[in-house]
Design an enzyme around this catalytic site. Structure first.
Site, short mmCIF file in Angstrom:
data_model
loop_
_atom_site.label_atom_id
_atom_site.label_comp_id
_atom_site.label_asym_id
_atom_site.label_seq_id
_atom_site.Cartn_x
_atom_site.Cartn_y
_atom_site.Cartn_z
N VAL A 77 38.66 49.80 36.36
CA VAL A 77 39.19 48.70 37.16
C VAL A 77 40.40 49.23 37.92
O VAL A 77 41.33 49.78 37.32
CB VAL A 77 39.58 47.49 36.30
CG1 VAL A 77 40.08 46.35 37.17
CG2 VAL A 77 38.41 47.03 35.44
N ASP B 132 30.59 37.05 27.64
CA ASP B 132 31.49 38.08 27.10
C ASP B 132 32.91 37.51 27.01
O ASP B 132 33.87 38.14 27.44
CB ASP B 132 31.47 39.32 27.99
CG ASP B 132 32.12 40.53 27.29
OD1 ASP B 132 32.21 40.52 26.05
OD2 ASP B 132 32.53 41.47 27.99
N MET C 254 32.11 48.62 31.36
CA MET C 254 31.09 49.17 32.26
C MET C 254 31.66 50.13 33.29
O MET C 254 30.91 50.69 34.08
CB MET C 254 30.36 48.03 32.96
CG MET C 254 29.57 47.14 32.03
SD MET C 254 28.79 45.76 32.90
CE MET C 254 30.22 44.77 33.29
N LYS D 7 36.52 46.11 40.27
CA LYS D 7 35.84 46.49 39.04
C LYS D 7 34.58 47.26 39.41
O LYS D 7 33.68 46.73 40.07
CB LYS D 7 35.48 45.26 38.21
CG LYS D 7 34.92 45.61 36.85
CD LYS D 7 34.70 44.35 36.04
CE LYS D 7 34.23 44.72 34.63
NZ LYS D 7 35.22 44.48 33.63
N LEU E 256 44.03 50.18 36.93
CA LEU E 256 44.55 49.08 36.12
C LEU E 256 44.10 49.17 34.67
O LEU E 256 44.83 48.78 33.75
CB LEU E 256 44.10 47.74 36.70
CG LEU E 256 44.75 47.30 38.01
CD1 LEU E 256 44.14 46.00 38.49
CD2 LEU E 256 46.25 47.16 37.86
N GLY E 257 42.89 49.64 34.43
CA GLY E 257 42.39 49.73 33.06
C GLY E 257 40.95 50.19 33.06
O GLY E 257 40.35 50.47 34.11
N ARG E 258 40.40 50.26 31.87
CA ARG E 258 39.02 50.70 31.70
C ARG E 258 38.24 49.59 31.04
O ARG E 258 38.60 49.11 29.97
CB ARG E 258 38.97 51.96 30.85
CG ARG E 258 37.55 52.53 30.66
CD ARG E 258 37.59 53.78 29.79
NE ARG E 258 38.38 54.81 30.42
CZ ARG E 258 37.89 55.68 31.31
NH1 ARG E 258 36.62 55.61 31.69
NH2 ARG E 258 38.67 56.62 31.83
N GLY E 259 37.17 49.13 31.71
CA GLY E 259 36.33 48.09 31.14
C GLY E 259 35.15 48.67 30.40
O GLY E 259 35.01 49.89 30.25
#
Length: 574
Positions: free
Chosen positions: A31, A146, A28, A46, A23-26
């Site tokens: 995801v 955050d 830490m 996550k 889904l994406g990059r967080g």
């Protein structure tokens, strides 16, 4: 355990969850969109990547704190907070992860990139949802730490979901990599940057930064590096939202300034007060709390009992463009007392005496003025009577003097009038001059008025109507792609003509997007741009073409299989 995979590839499983796609990059880790095979439910998984070579003691410390914070965030049950289903510290699966509710929607960081200023009457009700969620979490002793646009998702029904609650608090300072921050620097509060203890008011500062950016389309503390951003947060105030958007209400500017005060004691004491101010603004009233100077002394967020006591501080500094602060109001049920008030709430004797003193002074002054007016009236009357007596005595003396000067023989006692004296004739030699003849005025004959020449006859001139404007050329387009999430634009000479957002569930099938837009006749430049989230595509293609007035053309946008090249195919007709 996590099923092994090739380095850099997507694992097939993490724990019991089947991985579908990224889904994406967080901040830490990655995801994933995953499926729980037990109940056949999709979740957002996550993962958290630990630095290589970490000491065993640090790993144990991390796992304990990770589970403690995940349990605290997992207790939150609010319609505007993403629900946490499960947390694993990595002791079983090998990879620390948090399984949370999967929400289909648009992250607000994509809305910020569009560059469209939000209407306060539209965005403030959404921020009320966020403030309500924060108030619920803060009472439960959970601080977000955050809060940023990327952690706010707007669902398809228009409501908001706040995610990553408590996750930013999990790693300790020793577990962060060199040069990293716990949180996003552009939205961090001053006390968080300085490493001090934070409470719910730190989240309110971050929320104010997000509101500022949504209203003005610019960050309140811009900068190219972390040092510049943190320096501005600690020592500089951002420009007023009124200087960027003069059409906004001063009440909105006051709410933003109160949220973003440097000193946490000069911000909202709790998110519930922000909810009340937003409700007042939407009802057409002045916000009762923003700018009042009523703040809170808050204990560390160890549980729902924090954020209670209130004290009075001076109001926050405002620039000349900001509106004057409203009168002080109640906060958390405590009303400031006057400096001389007694503990029991009554008014002291000194205060009552000082309140009566002005009335006594006014009474004495009025009596003195009345006495002065009486004295002035008495003096004026005495002067008038004295002047009248002197005038009568002078008149009597004058009559006596006239009677003494007239002889006795000349006094007449008869009422008959004396005969008039005869005129003395002039001597014969005297010739009287003839009186001068008065000139007789005779009006000069005037010439008969000349008749005005007849006005020229103006023949009406037929006005030709302006020629009709040229009809634009209608362009239809079609674009077929397997993109699951993203957006594309079509621009004519740099101006947006079409914009489509793509949000589809996972599938291997492609979708075709069609539409139309007008183009003025002549030579123009057509640009197609596409940006995706999952496949990380960002491509643009531009061509120049001629368009006839009232014509029709069809544009087929072709993207290669590997999404590396775009081209246009033109055809006549709609």
């Amino acid at each position: 355990m996590t099923k092994p995979s090739r380095p850099g590839s997507t694992p097939e499983r993490i724990g019991k969850y089947v991985i579908e796609r990224v889904l994406g990059r967080g901040s830490m880790g990655l995801v994933y969109l995953a499926r729980d095979p037990t109940i056949d439910r999709y979740v957002a998984l996550k993962t958290i990547a630990l630095p290589d070579g970490l000491e065993e003691a640090k790993v144990r410390e991390f796992r304990q704190r990770f589970l403690r914070e995940a349990r605290a965030a997992g207790k939150l049950n609010h319609p505007c907070i993403v629900t946490i289903y499960e947390a694993d510290d990595g002791s079983l699966s090998g990879v620390p992860f948090i399984a949370m509710e999967y929400v289909e929607g648009i992250p607000w960081n994509l809305k910020v990139r569009q560059g469209r200023k939000a209407d306060p009457d539209t965005v403030l009700p959404l921020f009320r949802e966020l403030a309500s969620a924060l108030n619920y979490a803060h009472k439960a002793g959970v601080i977000h730490r955050d809060l940023k646009p990327a952690n706010i998702i707007q669902t398809q029904d228009g409501h908001l979901k706040l995610m990553d609650f408590g996750i930013a608090k999990v790693p300790t300072s020793e577990l962060t990599r060199e040069g990293q921050f716990l949180g996003t620097p552009a939205y961090m509060s001053p006390e968080q940057i300085m490493g001090r203890g934070v409470d719910g008011r730190s989240d309110l500062f971050s929320l104010g930064c997000v509101l500022y950016e949504m209203l003005t389309c610019r960050k309140p503390f811009p900068g190219e590096d972390i040092a510049t951003v943190t320096f501005q947060i600690l020592s500089e105030s951002p420009p007023s939202v009124l200087s960027c958007c003069p059409e906004l209400s001063p009440d909105v500017d006051q709410i933003v300034r109160y949220l973003m005060a440097k000193d946490p004691d000069r911000r909202y004491a709790s998110a519930d007060l922000l909810v009340q101010d937003i409700d007042a603004y939407m009802a057409g009233s002045a916000p009762p709390h923003a700018g009042t100077g009523v703040t809170a002394v808050v204990s560390p967020p160890s549980g729902p009992e924090h954020l209670e006591a209130t004290v009075v501080h001076p109001p926050p500094e405002l620039s000349p463009s900001a509106s004057p602060p409203a009168p002080a109001a109640k906060a958390s049920g405590t009303v400031p007392r006057p400096p001389g008030a007694a503990a029991g709430g009554g008014v002291p004797a000194a205060a009552r005496a000082s309140a009566r003193r002005p009335a006594v002074v006014l009474l004495i002054a009025g009596g003195g003025l009345f006495v002065v007016l009486l004295l002035l009236g008495a003096v004026g009357g005495a002067l008038y009577l004295r002047h009248r007596a002197a005038s009568e005595r002078a008149a009597a003396a004058l009559a006596d003097r006239v009677a003494q000067e007239v002889p006795a023989g000349e006094a007449t006692t008869s009422a008959e009038p004396a005969e008039p004296a005869q005129p003395v004739p002039p001597p014969p030699s005297a010739v009287l001059p003839k009186p001068a003849r008065r000139p007789v005025y005779r009006p000069r004959p005037q010439a008969p008025p000349k008749e005005a020449p007849p006005a020229p006859v103006v023949k009406p001139v037929a006005v030709q109507p302006p020629p009709p404007p040229p009809q634009p050329c209608t362009v239809t387009y079609s674009f077929t792609s397997g993109v699951l999430r993203g957006e594309f634009w079509i621009r004519v000479d740099g101006k947006e003509a079409a914009h489509v957002s793509i949000h589809r569930k996972f599938t291997f099938r492609s979708a075709t997007y069609t539409g139309s837009f007008p183009v003025p006749p002549g030579q123009h430049t057509i640009t197609f741009s596409i940006r995706t989230e999952v496949q990380d595509i960002s491509e643009t293609h531009t061509e120049a073409a001629s368009f006839a007035a009232g014509g029709k053309r069809h544009l087929t946008i072709v993207m290669t299989k590997f999404n590396k090249e775009l081209r246009f195919e033109w055809a006549q007709g709609g």
